[in-house]
Motif scaffolding. Structure first.
Motif, PDB file in Angstrom:
ATOM      1  N   GLN A  43       0.830  -1.211   0.000  1.00 54.73           N
ATOM      2  CA  GLN A  43       0.000   0.000   0.000  1.00 54.73           C
ATOM      3  C   GLN A  43       0.865   1.262   0.000  1.00 54.73           C
ATOM      4  OE1 GLN A  43      -2.089  -1.124   3.641  1.00 54.73           O
ATOM      5  NE2 GLN A  43      -4.001  -1.324   2.478  1.00 54.73           N
ATOM      6  N   THR A  44       1.966   1.208   0.726  1.00 52.32           N
ATOM      7  CA  THR A  44       2.899   2.335   0.741  1.00 52.32           C
ATOM      8  C   THR A  44       3.492   2.541  -0.650  1.00 52.32           C
ATOM      9  OG1 THR A  44       3.490   1.831   3.035  1.00 52.32           O
ATOM     10  CG2 THR A  44       4.958   3.298   1.820  1.00 52.32           C
ATOM     11  N   ALA A  45       3.870   1.439  -1.287  1.00 50.31           N
ATOM     12  CA  ALA A  45       4.401   1.516  -2.655  1.00 50.31           C
ATOM     13  C   ALA A  45       3.386   2.138  -3.594  1.00 50.31           C
ATOM     14  CB  ALA A  45       4.789   0.125  -3.139  1.00 50.31           C
ATOM     15  N   GLN A  46       2.126   1.803  -3.393  1.00 51.60           N
ATOM     16  CA  GLN A  46       1.069   2.381  -4.226  1.00 51.60           C
ATOM     17  C   GLN A  46       1.007   3.890  -4.053  1.00 51.60           C
ATOM     18  OE1 GLN A  46      -2.937   1.125  -3.242  1.00 51.60           O
ATOM     19  NE2 GLN A  46      -3.643   1.491  -5.318  1.00 51.60           N
ATOM     20  N   SER A  47       1.103   4.371  -2.814  1.00 56.11           N
ATOM     21  CA  SER A  47       1.071   5.810  -2.548  1.00 56.11           C
ATOM     22  C   SER A  47       2.250   6.519  -3.212  1.00 56.11           C
ATOM     23  CB  SER A  47       1.093   6.069  -1.043  1.00 56.11           C
ATOM     24  OG  SER A  47      -0.047   5.530  -0.420  1.00 56.11           O
ATOM     25  N   LEU A  48       3.401   5.878  -3.186  1.00 60.95           N
ATOM     26  CA  LEU A  48       4.600   6.483  -3.767  1.00 60.95           C
ATOM     27  C   LEU A  48       4.594   6.418  -5.290  1.00 60.95           C
ATOM     28  CD1 LEU A  48       7.252   5.078  -1.253  1.00 60.95           C
ATOM     29  CD2 LEU A  48       6.589   7.479  -1.509  1.00 60.95           C
ATOM     30  N   GLU A  49       4.308   5.232  -5.825  1.00 57.31           N
ATOM     31  CA  GLU A  49       4.413   5.028  -7.270  1.00 57.31           C
ATOM     32  C   GLU A  49       3.264   5.661  -8.051  1.00 57.31           C
ATOM     33  OE1 GLU A  49       6.804   0.959  -8.033  1.00 57.31           O
ATOM     34  OE2 GLU A  49       4.812   0.674  -7.185  1.00 57.31           O
ATOM     35  N   MET A  50       2.077   5.606  -7.497  1.00 56.87           N
ATOM     36  CA  MET A  50       0.912   6.083  -8.240  1.00 56.87           C
ATOM     37  C   MET A  50       0.552   7.523  -7.912  1.00 56.87           C
ATOM     38  SD  MET A  50      -1.468   2.632  -8.114  1.00 56.87           S
ATOM     39  CE  MET A  50      -2.570   3.213  -9.402  1.00 56.87           C
ATOM     40  N   TYR A  51       1.225   8.100  -6.927  1.00 58.86           N
ATOM     41  CA  TYR A  51       0.888   9.476  -6.544  1.00 58.86           C
ATOM     42  C   TYR A  51       2.121  10.374  -6.466  1.00 58.86           C
ATOM     43  CZ  TYR A  51      -1.313  13.370  -4.112  1.00 58.86           C
ATOM     44  OH  TYR A  51      -1.765  14.616  -3.777  1.00 58.86           O
ATOM     45  N   ALA A  52       2.987  10.105  -5.507  1.00 65.62           N
ATOM     46  CA  ALA A  52       4.111  11.014  -5.254  1.00 65.62           C
ATOM     47  C   ALA A  52       5.038  11.181  -6.448  1.00 65.62           C
ATOM     48  CB  ALA A  52       4.907  10.532  -4.037  1.00 65.62           C
ATOM     49  N   ALA A  53       5.256  10.123  -7.209  1.00 56.65           N
ATOM     50  CA  ALA A  53       6.193  10.182  -8.341  1.00 56.65           C
ATOM     51  C   ALA A  53       5.785  11.189  -9.408  1.00 56.65           C
ATOM     52  CB  ALA A  53       6.342   8.800  -8.971  1.00 56.65           C
ATOM     53  N   LEU A 102      10.445  14.480  -2.255  1.00 56.14           N
ATOM     54  CA  LEU A 102      10.142  13.053  -2.149  1.00 56.14           C
ATOM     55  C   LEU A 102      10.711  12.456  -0.865  1.00 56.14           C
ATOM     56  CD1 LEU A 102      10.569  11.764  -5.814  1.00 56.14           C
ATOM     57  CD2 LEU A 102       8.451  12.126  -4.529  1.00 56.14           C
ATOM     58  N   GLY A 103      11.862  12.967  -0.439  1.00 57.18           N
ATOM     59  CA  GLY A 103      12.431  12.526   0.834  1.00 57.18           C
ATOM     60  C   GLY A 103      11.523  12.886   1.996  1.00 57.18           C
ATOM     61  N   ALA A 104      11.012  14.107   1.982  1.00 56.99           N
ATOM     62  CA  ALA A 104      10.115  14.555   3.045  1.00 56.99           C
ATOM     63  C   ALA A 104       8.824  13.736   3.052  1.00 56.99           C
ATOM     64  CB  ALA A 104       9.795  16.041   2.868  1.00 56.99           C
ATOM     65  N   PHE A 105       8.305  13.442   1.862  1.00 53.10           N
ATOM     66  CA  PHE A 105       7.065  12.668   1.774  1.00 53.10           C
ATOM     67  C   PHE A 105       7.281  11.232   2.252  1.00 53.10           C
ATOM     68  CE2 PHE A 105       3.823  10.156  -0.506  1.00 53.10           C
ATOM     69  CZ  PHE A 105       2.684  10.826  -0.091  1.00 53.10           C
ATOM     70  N   THR A 106       8.413  10.654   1.902  1.00 50.66           N
ATOM     71  CA  THR A 106       8.734   9.293   2.341  1.00 50.66           C
ATOM     72  C   THR A 106       8.843   9.228   3.862  1.00 50.66           C
ATOM     73  OG1 THR A 106       9.939   8.892   0.267  1.00 50.66           O
ATOM     74  CG2 THR A 106      10.354   7.379   2.082  1.00 50.66           C
ATOM     75  N   LEU A 107       9.506  10.208   4.451  1.00 54.53           N
ATOM     76  CA  LEU A 107       9.614  10.252   5.916  1.00 54.53           C
ATOM     77  C   LEU A 107       8.252  10.475   6.569  1.00 54.53           C
ATOM     78  CD1 LEU A 107      12.903  12.323   6.381  1.00 54.53           C
ATOM     79  CD2 LEU A 107      12.567   9.861   6.745  1.00 54.53           C
ATOM     80  N   TYR A 108       7.414  11.247   5.910  1.00 54.03           N
ATOM     81  CA  TYR A 108       6.059  11.479   6.419  1.00 54.03           C
ATOM     82  C   TYR A 108       5.280  10.165   6.489  1.00 54.03           C
ATOM     83  CZ  TYR A 108       1.189  13.049   6.467  1.00 54.03           C
ATOM     84  OH  TYR A 108      -0.144  13.219   6.784  1.00 54.03           O
ATOM     85  N   LEU A 109       5.421   9.346   5.447  1.00 57.03           N
ATOM     86  CA  LEU A 109       4.764   8.040   5.453  1.00 57.03           C
ATOM     87  C   LEU A 109       5.302   7.167   6.598  1.00 57.03           C
ATOM     88  CD1 LEU A 109       4.696   7.167   1.636  1.00 57.03           C
ATOM     89  CD2 LEU A 109       2.783   7.920   3.047  1.00 57.03           C
ATOM     90  N   LYS A 110       6.617   7.223   6.798  1.00 54.63           N
ATOM     91  CA  LYS A 110       7.230   6.404   7.844  1.00 54.63           C
ATOM     92  C   LYS A 110       6.751   6.832   9.226  1.00 54.63           C
ATOM     93  CE  LYS A 110       9.995   3.105   9.133  1.00 54.63           C
ATOM     94  NZ  LYS A 110       9.683   1.710   8.786  1.00 54.63           N
ATOM     95  N   THR A 111       6.687   8.123   9.464  1.00 53.18           N
ATOM     96  CA  THR A 111       6.237   8.612  10.769  1.00 53.18           C
ATOM     97  C   THR A 111       4.740   8.411  10.958  1.00 53.18           C
ATOM     98  OG1 THR A 111       5.960  10.863   9.875  1.00 53.18           O
ATOM     99  CG2 THR A 111       8.068  10.338  10.921  1.00 53.18           C
ATOM    100  N   GLY A 112       4.035   8.138   9.869  1.00 51.74           N
ATOM    101  CA  GLY A 112       2.598   7.886   9.957  1.00 51.74           C
ATOM    102  C   GLY A 112       2.259   6.432  10.208  1.00 51.74           C
ATOM    103  N   GLY A 113       3.267   5.639  10.553  1.00 51.99           N
ATOM    104  CA  GLY A 113       3.016   4.257  10.908  1.00 51.99           C
ATOM    105  C   GLY A 113       3.059   3.287   9.749  1.00 51.99           C
ATOM    106  N   CYS A 114       3.505   3.739   8.590  1.00 51.52           N
ATOM    107  CA  CYS A 114       3.607   2.846   7.436  1.00 51.52           C
ATOM    108  C   CYS A 114       4.847   1.964   7.573  1.00 51.52           C
ATOM    109  CB  CYS A 114       3.692   3.658   6.137  1.00 51.52           C
ATOM    110  SG  CYS A 114       2.263   4.724   5.856  1.00 51.52           S
ATOM    111  N   GLU A 115       4.698   0.691   7.227  1.00 54.46           N
ATOM    112  CA  GLU A 115       5.814  -0.251   7.309  1.00 54.46           C
ATOM    113  C   GLU A 115       6.341  -0.525   5.902  1.00 54.46           C
ATOM    114  OE1 GLU A 115       7.297  -1.423   9.957  1.00 54.46           O
ATOM    115  OE2 GLU A 115       5.975  -0.268  11.271  1.00 54.46           O
TER     116      GLU A 115
END
Length: 205
Positions: A43-53, A102-115
């Motif tokens: 699901q995290t990959a989906q957020s990154l690949e289909m949105y953030a990129a 993208l670094g900030a967004f990735t860290l945001y996902l991590k701090t939001g409990g994403c594994e």
């Protein structure tokens, strides 16, 4: 070096700042459009690949946009500084902000409990964004049309929803399948496409 700094300042103030605000707003609005908390790796990959990129298109494609202004084009041609150098500075500046956002967004996902594996997925989404931006730069360089520069990577992005049967190593959403090797292909292709776009622009001048 001093010349590069001045070019960067002018570019940031008059051109890049608008696209930077759009890209930042696009990521900030993510909680309203997609799930960003307590996600599983796929699901995290989906957020990154289909949105953030997608911000790769927003930030990288417009590096030729200032040259659409005849006054800027004539000024660049009249100065000693080569047009390629100016475009390379714009590209480097856009890439730096792409890395940071993208670094900030990735860290945001991590701090939001994403594994998820942070470094691998960060490198993966950066590669995809770089490829999409490179595709737009190549299209813009060949056509000299900003609309086509945006349209081509968006069309390519849309074709990925039909799966990886034909795209193979150039499939954008491979991390959702727990595959990271295609991201290497995308990064390399992004470099080639950007070089092609820059090269064509110099020939056309």
């Amino acid at each position: 070096m001093e010349t590069c700094v001045e070019i960067g300042k002018v570019n940031l103030k008059y051109h890049l700042s608008r696209h930077l605000l759009i890209a930042a707003a696009f990521l900030v609005m993510s909680p309203l459009l997609i799930s960003v908390r307590n996600l599983e790796p796929a699901q995290t990959a989906q957020s990154l690949e289909m949105y953030a990129a997608l911000i790769g298109i927003i930030l990288l494609v417009p590096i030729f946009l200032p040259d659409q202004d005849k006054n800027i084009r004539d000024l660049t041609a009249a100065k000693y500084t080569p047009a390629l150098k100016v475009q390379m500075v714009r590209l480097a500046e856009s890439f730096i902000f792409l890395v940071l956002l993208l670094g900030a967004f990735t860290l945001y996902l991590k701090t939001g409990g994403c594994e998820f594996p942070v470094l691998e997925m960060y490198a993966g989404v950066l590669s995809e964004a770089f490829f999409l931006g490179g595709l737009g730069i190549a299209a813009y360089g060949l056509s000299d049309n900003v609309i086509i520069g945006y349209m081509i990577p968006i069309v390519y992005y849309a074709t990925n929803f039909s799966g990886d049967k034909y795209l193979k190593n150039f499939y954008l959403f491979s991390m959702m399948q727990d595959r990271y090797e295609p991201k290497i292909w995308l990064a390399c292709a992004g470099v080639v496409l950007i070089c092609a776009g820059l090269g064509v622009r110099q020939i056309k001048r």
